[in-house]
Design a protein around this motif. Sequence first.
Motif, PDB file in Angstrom:
ATOM      1  N   THR A 173      68.641  44.909  63.191  1.00 36.73           N
ATOM      2  CA  THR A 173      69.919  44.493  62.619  1.00 36.73           C
ATOM      3  C   THR A 173      70.425  43.186  63.212  1.00 36.73           C
ATOM      4  O   THR A 173      71.396  42.615  62.717  1.00 36.73           O
ATOM      5  N   ALA A 210      63.515  53.245  57.215  1.00 38.86           N
ATOM      6  CA  ALA A 210      64.749  53.237  56.426  1.00 38.86           C
ATOM      7  C   ALA A 210      65.698  52.146  56.909  1.00 38.86           C
ATOM      8  O   ALA A 210      66.311  51.436  56.103  1.00 38.86           O
ATOM      9  N   LEU A 214      67.188  48.886  54.842  1.00 37.08           N
ATOM     10  CA  LEU A 214      68.631  48.681  54.680  1.00 37.08           C
ATOM     11  C   LEU A 214      69.131  47.422  55.373  1.00 37.08           C
ATOM     12  O   LEU A 214      70.083  46.799  54.918  1.00 37.08           O
TER      13      LEU A 214
END
Length: 262
Positions: A173, A210, A214
Amino acid sequence: MTGVQSNRENIDVPGKTPCDVATATASPSAIARLCGRPVSMSPLLLRAVVYGLAAVQIAQGLRHPANDFVKSYWLIDYHEGFLRRGLAGQTLDLVVGQPTRTATVVAGYAVAAVSIGAVLLVIELLIRKRTQACALLALLIAASPFVLDQLAYHRRPDQLGFTLLVVTVFGITRAEKRPLLFLAAAGSGFAILCLVHEGVALYYLPFAMAVTVLARADISVRPRALTSLLTLCLPSVIVCAFLLTRTPKPGTAQRLRSHSAS
């Protein structure tokens, strides 16, 4: 009347439901208030409640001694050839020599401490967001008997996969530069942990996949999405495919039983 007429025109847009129109016309500040409503409880009280629940779950797990099955993860090594799930035992053998009952117990507690620390880090970061959604999620993680309680109870070496999962989540992220390089490092880490237990590829890797889907802003582009997922998953797939060909030599089970009894 003009405002009412404008709203009616928006609602009657062909191919769109009223909910779609409402979402499209809602102001960003309204959505932010809905999704990020600040928590009313003081930070000190919130931490006391969350960490109190976490302490209860950890205490419940630690009051049970490790069983022989969990200890066997630290007894399998590569002295009789390359075997599945032998990396943990080989690492312990390199650190302390021939593993003893005390060494396996200490190693189990060390793994539990690292994995529990990763969970507490996630909880603390959620609390610092100061939103109701994050506070409720922190409470859920702290109170769930399937997180801290299980990590404290099992103390298995493959639990390090949870720690790597947390690192992967935070890294992917934030990896704006060279994300594929980070994914390659994370994928190599999961592949190494597959040598501890091949179940890591099923327990933790799917969640990392996942998060990758995302978190990547360019993941909607199919070639880039496929490249990202292959970079993350391919090392573990190769390792697990190789491990399927490895079988223990005769007498290995008897040697593990004798070590467990000593």
